[in-house]
Structure formats: structure tokens, C-alpha cells
Design an enzyme around this catalytic site. Structure first.
Site, short mmCIF file in Angstrom:
data_model
loop_
_atom_site.label_atom_id
_atom_site.label_comp_id
_atom_site.label_asym_id
_atom_site.label_seq_id
_atom_site.Cartn_x
_atom_site.Cartn_y
_atom_site.Cartn_z
N GLU B 209 -20.29 -15.32 -12.46
CA GLU B 209 -19.89 -14.19 -13.46
C GLU B 209 -20.62 -14.07 -14.82
O GLU B 209 -21.45 -15.21 -15.35
CB GLU B 209 -18.21 -14.73 -13.97
N ASP B 210 -20.40 -13.05 -15.55
CA ASP B 210 -21.22 -12.92 -16.76
C ASP B 210 -20.85 -14.06 -17.88
O ASP B 210 -19.82 -14.64 -17.87
CB ASP B 210 -20.88 -11.46 -17.36
N ILE B 211 -21.65 -14.05 -18.85
CA ILE B 211 -21.42 -15.23 -19.90
C ILE B 211 -20.33 -15.08 -20.55
O ILE B 211 -19.47 -15.93 -20.90
CB ILE B 211 -22.55 -15.12 -20.80
#
Lengths: 179, 394
Positions: B209-211
Site C-alpha cells: 500500500e502507499d505510504i
């Protein structure tokens, strides 16, 4: 006699199972509650109009009077180096009666809409200089050449505009993409 | 030396590596004997009952004293002791074997001897090569000896949750500067590494998942590979590490169901990775107020097909393709009494870009929430609420 006992034990078994199910349900509901609390933890001060995706992710530049008066274009530059080029709302083409009626990507030496760029290394992307022609937009009485205004390689063009040039007249309408 | 490094073990596995020269001599002797005595019945009998190779003989003679010294039995186990004998004189046979159609694909410089052994043993099997031509010369120099021991890697499996919007999944450093304040792999990996005294770790997760996206719900499955541990991890050890990680003050990451896994862990994680569904909750803003009909319309869409061109934000490192993805279901609920903000719950096919599905990526994702509702839509925050996979749930 034994039947009576088995019946009783069956009864208590089902009661146990029911209790377990209840417990599980409570647990699930509690977990859901916790999750909801987390999901909504930051909804205190929501702005009435949040920044758009373009505003948040791109640096927005304008090229005004590019090579010709009133030829205004925008360049959205992403942090990864990719740029989106398009006509600024103040471009002279929008002033003509009826707005933009057609877009032709077949300018210069090749049809820009036919370019097929593939792979991670972006094979077949054409190199453009800032004065290379991207496309020609036509209005009822006139036509204007849209130029690249940045140096780079062309990745894709907005094919939708060929069939639906009126999209450009609405507030959305991107033109091309560059590396 | 084994004690010095602090290895904990209750059995060991012995590996011996001998110089190609000896193998070559052994092979030439053997083929000589074969050509001279091949027809003799006693020779053929001996072949059937089995002859011990030099390497095995050496191993047999070493194992007993080692067992006594280390006070444990030898068996096939993760703890390996490797004894390497090398000789300065490289084998003649090596050069000849490689010319002889031996496939020496890995030409590592400075490791000629170990390759030599490989090609020689494969050539020995290839009986067409006549070793009797290479006569053993008597050697006066003794071999050089070196040893080292190591353990085969251990694997931990579990699920992780990420509560922070400033923590990346893996270490992310650009121009010597770290992006985000920490990474999930480091938070988990460093703790485990220190506790069992390993050399290094590798973090493998089922997706990413994105940061700025939180990972909530049951968590995302992952496997942590730890190499050359000094201690032997146990189930209790895994439990203790899990508690330790979750007790951390800053509560950035949580670990659930951490345990030791064998090779089946990999299969569980990789199986159907592309088909698994993921569930999300997104905070969405629309440019016009929404009415009940809009909520109904969104809820009514089942298994909606979405064509996504590679998002601009990743287009610099991924191929420009159009990928068709499926949104299985959607549900909207109002938030904070606003008519333009709502929480969008959705369940999608693996590999769907959610942010682009909301704002449309300048028309490159179609349909999008904006196009469905006929207005502009922006996403303010995203959370992963479920990863529908069977593994590491207990």
C-alpha cells in the site's frame, strides 16, 4: 432413560453453540466499532473545497503567448518528471464562436495519435522540442497549431478528443502527455 | 569457533568440499581400473556392492570425532558446518572438461575451484570422457583447509497493520534521504533480527500500500526470512516478539499471528494473489451535494468493470497499458453531517488503483466515481480494511 439424557446433553450443546455465536457476534461488532472509529478519526476539520488531485500531485505551469499571442497553454509537471500539456482556458481558440470543433493530431511528419509506446523503457516514444507541433485545433473559422512548449518524449495523446473535441470546451480537457 | 559465534544447536549437518585435483585423480584411477579390470568378475561384483568415493570416506572419518567434540548427533538439519579443502594447483581436468561441451554457464572470477568441482563431478558422470589419459602425479603439497558454519534461513509468517500515514512498507531512500519516518519491514525485521541473532532479513508481503494509506482490519499477510540465526526460534519466541513489537510506544505498526512457517507458507501467500479481493474505505469529496438517488445508484453497481490506464504517478516506472479491473461492490455513507463528503466502502479485484478510480486520473480511468455521479470527485484519505486471503489468520 438414555434417550432423555442424550436429549438433555444435545440441548445444552446447542445452548453452548448459541452462546459462542453471540460472543463471536459481539466480538465482530466491537471490532467493527473500533475500525469505524479509526476510519473517521480525521474528519474533524474538513475544508469546504479540498485541493484537486492535479493541485496536490502536480506543479502547475503556464506558457502564455507561446510563440504567438494569446496561445496560452498549461503544463502540469509531476514529481516523477512526466508532464501533461493542454490548452489554458485563456487560449484564443476558446474565444471563437462555438469553441473548438475538431482536433487533428496528424501534423508535422507523423500522426501523433498513432504512436504506440510500449514497455517500461517507453520504446518508440518520439523526441519533441519545445516548438514541435503536437496537434491542430480547429474552430468554425480558424485553426491553431498547438506546440509542445517543453522538451521531451511523447508518451500518449488524449484519444477521446478526436471523437469528442467538445470536451476541450468544458473545464476538463487534457491534451497530451510527455516524458 | 562454533561456540565463539554463539550458535545454539542440537544437531549439525556436515558438508565437505575437496579440491578438484583430488576428484580428478580419483576419476582417472577409477577409469584406469575400469579399463584394466573391467572384464574381471570380481571387479564387477565390487561395483555392485558399492564403492566409497574419497569425499564420502573423508566425511565418514570426520563425523564421529566432530560428534564427540560438539556433543551432539549429526543429521540433516538447518545448521550446517562446511569444511573446505583447497589446493593451489588447479586441476588440469577442469580446462579439458569445460571444452568438452561441459556447460560452464556461471563463470565467476576468483571462484574457479568451486566451479571446477561442479564441472568435474558432472563430467565424471559423463562416461565418454576418458580420464585414464590424465595420470595422477604425486603431490607433495598438503591441502589448505578452511571452515565456516551457517544455518539455513528461518521463516516467520503473520499479518501486519499500519496505523501511520507516514510509514512506508519497505525502506525508501532517495538521494540519501529517507522518505517517511520509518518502514514496516524495518520495524518488524530489526526486532526479529536482534532477538534471534541473524545476519540479515528479507521482507516479503502479499501486495503493498502507499505510504499515506493505512492498513487496518485483519492486516496484510507477510513472510520475514531471517538468515543465519544464532539462536533457534520457537513458537514461544514468535509469540514474545509479537508482543514486543505491539508494545512499542509510538504504535506505528502492529503484528498479528506471528509464527514460524515452513515452505507451505510461500504457497499460501502466493496462491491466487492476483484474484484475491481487497476492501477499502475512502474519504471522498464531490463537487455537488449528493442525494439519496446517488447513494442508491452507487450501491446498485455490482462487479463493475473499470478500464484503468497506468496512472500518471507510476507511469514513469511501469508499462503503459490499459488494465481492466472489477469493482465488486460499493457502499457510501455520509460523514460529519456534510452533503459533499462521504465514506466510500468498496471491494475490488487485486491490482485496482483506488485513488485513480475516485478522481479519474484526467479521464484515464473510466468509469470513475466522478463520471458515475456526473461531477468532480477527490479522494482525501484511503484505508485498506481487509485483505481477503486465507493465510496467517490464527
Amino acid at each position: 432413560m438414555s434417550d432423555h439424557i442424550t436429549e438433555e446433553s444435545n440441548f445444552s450443546e446447542t445452548k453452548e453453540k448459541e452462546k459462542e455465536k453471540e460472543k463471536q457476534k459481539e466480538q465482530d461488532e466491537a471490532e467493527d466499532e473500533e475500525l469505524r472509529k479509526l476510519l473517521l478519526s480525521d474528519v474533524q476539520n474538513l475544508p469546504s473545497t479540498p485541493p484537486s488531485a492535479v493541485e496536490s500531485n502536480f506543479a502547475i505551469y503556464f506558457a502564455l503567448d507561446f510563440m504567438k499571442p494569446r496561445h496560452d497553454q498549461y503544463v502540469y509537471r509531476h514529481a516523477n518528471g512526466l508532464c501533461v500539456i493542454g490548452l489554458a482556458p485563456s487560449h484564443v481558440a476558446f474565444k471563437d464562436e462555438g469553441g473548438i470543433t475538431a482536433i487533428d493530431f496528424n501534423v508535422g511528419k507523423s500522426d501523433r495519435s498513432g504512436v504506440k509506446v510500449t514497455g517500461k523503457r517507453k520504446k518508440n516514444a518520439q523526441h519533441f522540442e519545445s516548438n514541435t507541433a503536437l496537434c491542430k485545433v480547429s474552430t468554425k473559422n480558424d485553426s491553431y497549431i498547438v506546440r509542445c512548449c517543453v522538451k521531451g518524449s511523447l508518451l500518449e495523446v488524449n484519444q477521446q478528443l478526436i471523437k469528442q473535441p467538445e470536451l476541450l470546451n468544458a473545464s476538463i480537457g487534457k491534451d497530451t502527455l510527455l516524458l | 569457533m562454533v561456540r565463539q559465534d554463539g550458535y545454539q544447536f542440537d544437531s549439525f549437518s556436515l558438508e565437505v568440499s575437496i579440491p578438484p585435483l583430488i576428484l580428478q585423480n580419483e576419476a582417472s584411477l577409477w577409469s584406469y581400473m575400469q579399463s584394466k579390470y573391467g572384464s574381471e568378475p570380481w571387479f564387477r561384483e565390487k561395483i555392485h556392492t558399492g564403492c566409497v568415493s574419497i569425499k564420502d570416506a573423508l566425511k565418514f572419518s570426520l563425523i564421529n570425532p566432530l560428534e564427540k567434540l560438539l556433543d551432539c548427533k549429526s543429521s540433516l538439519c538447518p545448521f550446517r558446518i562446511r569444511l573446505t579443502y583447497t589446493h593451489t594447483k588447479a586441476s588440469e581436468g577442469v580446462a579439458k572438461c569445460s571444452d568438452n561441451g561441459g556447460s560452464c554457464k556461471r563463470r565467476k572470477t576468483g571462484e574457479s575451484d568451486s566451479i571446477g568441482e561442479g564441472t568435474l563431478s558432472s563430467s565424471v558422470e559423463d562416461e565418454s570422457f576418458d580420464f585414464s589419459k590424465l595420470f595422477p602425479k604425486s603431490e607433495n603439497e598438503p591441502c589448505n583447509f578452511s571452515y565456516n558454519c551457517s544455518r539455513t534461513p528461518f521463516y516467520f509468517g503473520g499479518r501486519y497493520l499500519k496505523y501511520s500515514r507516514n510509514v512506508s512498507q519497505t525502506r525508501w531512500i532517495i538521494d540519501d534521504e529517507r522518505m517517511g519516518e520509518a518502514s514496516v519491514e524495518e520495524i518488524i525485521g530489526i526486532k526479529v533480527l536482534q532477538a534471534c541473532g541473524g545476519d540479515n532479513y528479507k521482507f516479503h508481503a502479499a501486495g503493498r500500500e502507499d505510504i499515506d494509506v493505512r492498513m487496518l482490519g485483519p492486516g496484510r499477510p507477510f513472510i520475514l526470512e531471517v538468515q543465519n540465526t544464532r539462536l533457534v526460534p520457537t513458537e514461544q519466541f514468535a509469540n514474545d516478539i509479537e508482543k514486543m513489537i505491539n508494545k512499542e510506544e509510538n504504535k506505528l505498526v502492529r503484528v498479528n499471528n506471528l509464527k514460524l512457517v515452513g515452505s507451505d507458507g510461500w504457497n499460501l501467500m502466493r496462491e491466487g494473489e492476483g484474484e484475491k479481493q481487497k476492501q477499502y474505505a475512502a474519504l471522498v469529496w464531490t463537487s455537488r451535494p449528493l442525494k439519496d438517488e446517488d447513494f442508491q445508484q452507487v450501491s446498485s453497481l455490482k462487479d463493475l468493470k473499470v478500464a484503468q490506464r497506468t496512472p500518471i504517478r507510476v507511469l514513469h516506472r511501469r508499462s503503459p497499458l490499459e488494465r481492466e479491473k472489477i469493482i465488486h461492490w460499493m457502499k457510501m455513507e455520509t460523514v460529519a453531517g456534510s452533503s459533499q463528503y462521504f465514506l466510500l466502502h468498496l471491494c475490488t479485484q487485486a491490482g485496482t488503483y483506488i485513488k485513480e478510480f475516485v478522481h479519474g486520473d484526467l479521464g484515464r480511468t473510466h468509469p470513475s466515481i466522478g463520471s458515475i455521479l456526473g461531477c468532480r470527485a477527490e479522494i482525501l484519505q484511503l484505508d485498506v480494511t481487509d485483505i481477503k486471503m486465507e493465510c496467517f489468520l490464527t
